[in-house]
Design a protein around this motif. Structure first.
Motif, short mmCIF file in Angstrom:
data_model
loop_
_atom_site.label_atom_id
_atom_site.label_comp_id
_atom_site.label_asym_id
_atom_site.label_seq_id
_atom_site.Cartn_x
_atom_site.Cartn_y
_atom_site.Cartn_z
N LEU A 12 60.65 -8.50 38.05
CA LEU A 12 60.92 -7.07 38.12
C LEU A 12 61.25 -6.72 39.56
O LEU A 12 60.89 -7.45 40.48
CB LEU A 12 59.73 -6.24 37.61
CG LEU A 12 58.49 -6.03 38.48
CD1 LEU A 12 57.66 -4.89 37.92
CD2 LEU A 12 57.68 -7.28 38.55
N ARG A 32 60.79 -1.23 43.70
CA ARG A 32 61.12 0.01 43.00
C ARG A 32 59.92 0.59 42.28
O ARG A 32 59.99 1.71 41.75
CB ARG A 32 62.23 -0.24 41.98
CG ARG A 32 63.57 -0.61 42.57
CD ARG A 32 64.56 -0.79 41.44
NE ARG A 32 64.64 0.40 40.60
CZ ARG A 32 65.09 0.40 39.35
NH1 ARG A 32 65.47 -0.73 38.78
NH2 ARG A 32 65.15 1.51 38.65
N TYR A 33 58.82 -0.16 42.21
CA TYR A 33 57.68 0.24 41.40
C TYR A 33 56.48 0.64 42.24
O TYR A 33 56.17 0.01 43.26
CB TYR A 33 57.26 -0.90 40.49
CG TYR A 33 58.19 -1.11 39.32
CD1 TYR A 33 59.36 -1.86 39.45
CD2 TYR A 33 57.91 -0.52 38.09
CE1 TYR A 33 60.22 -2.02 38.38
CE2 TYR A 33 58.77 -0.70 37.01
CZ TYR A 33 59.92 -1.45 37.17
OH TYR A 33 60.77 -1.60 36.11
N THR A 87 52.47 3.88 46.34
CA THR A 87 53.84 4.19 45.96
C THR A 87 54.82 3.26 46.68
O THR A 87 54.44 2.47 47.53
CB THR A 87 54.19 5.64 46.29
OG1 THR A 87 54.27 5.77 47.73
CG2 THR A 87 53.13 6.59 45.77
N ALA A 100 52.27 -1.78 36.97
CA ALA A 100 53.47 -1.29 37.65
C ALA A 100 54.09 -0.16 36.84
O ALA A 100 54.17 -0.23 35.61
CB ALA A 100 54.48 -2.43 37.83
N ALA A 101 54.56 0.85 37.57
CA ALA A 101 55.25 1.97 36.94
C ALA A 101 56.25 2.55 37.93
O ALA A 101 56.17 2.29 39.13
CB ALA A 101 54.25 3.04 36.52
N LEU A 102 57.15 3.36 37.43
CA LEU A 102 58.19 3.91 38.29
C LEU A 102 57.72 5.14 39.07
O LEU A 102 58.48 5.68 39.86
CB LEU A 102 59.43 4.23 37.46
CG LEU A 102 60.16 3.00 36.93
CD1 LEU A 102 61.31 3.40 36.02
CD2 LEU A 102 60.67 2.14 38.08
N SER A 103 56.48 5.56 38.83
CA SER A 103 55.89 6.63 39.63
C SER A 103 54.40 6.38 39.75
O SER A 103 53.84 5.52 39.09
CB SER A 103 56.17 7.99 39.00
OG SER A 103 55.78 9.02 39.88
N TYR A 108 51.83 3.32 32.44
CA TYR A 108 52.27 2.12 33.13
C TYR A 108 53.01 1.17 32.19
O TYR A 108 52.64 1.00 31.04
CB TYR A 108 51.07 1.43 33.79
CG TYR A 108 50.74 2.11 35.09
CD1 TYR A 108 50.04 3.31 35.11
CD2 TYR A 108 51.18 1.59 36.30
CE1 TYR A 108 49.79 3.99 36.30
CE2 TYR A 108 50.92 2.25 37.49
CZ TYR A 108 50.23 3.45 37.49
OH TYR A 108 49.99 4.11 38.67
N ASP A 109 54.07 0.58 32.75
CA ASP A 109 54.98 -0.23 31.95
C ASP A 109 54.59 -1.70 31.89
O ASP A 109 54.84 -2.38 30.89
CB ASP A 109 56.40 -0.13 32.52
CG ASP A 109 56.88 1.31 32.61
OD1 ASP A 109 57.29 1.73 33.70
OD2 ASP A 109 56.83 2.00 31.57
N TYR A 110 54.04 -2.20 32.97
CA TYR A 110 53.74 -3.62 33.08
C TYR A 110 52.29 -3.80 33.50
O TYR A 110 51.78 -3.04 34.34
CB TYR A 110 54.66 -4.30 34.09
CG TYR A 110 56.12 -4.19 33.75
CD1 TYR A 110 56.92 -3.23 34.37
CD2 TYR A 110 56.68 -5.02 32.80
CE1 TYR A 110 58.27 -3.12 34.05
CE2 TYR A 110 58.03 -4.91 32.46
CZ TYR A 110 58.81 -3.96 33.09
OH TYR A 110 60.13 -3.84 32.76
#
Length: 119
Positions: free
Chosen positions: A25, A29-30, A50, A95-98, A106-108
């Motif tokens: 990933l 960016r995360y 962040t 990990a997340a985009l914000s 969270y996405d991962y």
């Protein structure tokens, strides 16, 4: 894609450093966070950093835990000092985009590493 390590058994007042290595990933960016889950309890937010390095902590760990990241090594760290028995839990990186504080956002997720603090 997230691999956490560094857990173990430590006496109260001791220290541990957790690491979480990312792969597959765009790490820079995360926002990267640590959560923990104690037996019989829900997963709870510990800290997040962040992409620009702004940091948020749960009140329960402020002043004792330090989150950091190394974008060149694709790794996030959690330095835990002055550990207490109530810090005993499985610790997860995420990990997340914000910089969210809710687990569902969270996405991962890493696989978790167990931290046990004896009294």
């Amino acid at each position: 894609q997230l691999q956490a390590c560094g857990g173990g058994l430590v006496q109260a007042g001791g220290s541990l450093r957790l690491s979480c290595a990312a792969s597959g990933l765009s790490f820079s960016r995360y926002a990267m966070a640590w959560f923990r889950q104690a037996p019989g309890k829900e997963r709870e937010f510990v800290a997040v950093i962040t992409i620009s390095g702004i940091i948020y902590y749960a009140d329960s760990v402020k002043g004792r835990f330090t989150i950091s990241r190394d974008n060149t090594k694709l790794t996030v760290y959690l330095q835990m000092n002055s550990l207490k028995p109530e810090d005993t839990a499985v610790y997860y990186c995420a990990a997340a985009l914000s910089h969210y504080t809710e687990a569902y956002q969270y996405d991962y997720w890493g696989q978790g590493t167990l931290v046990t603090v004896s009294s």
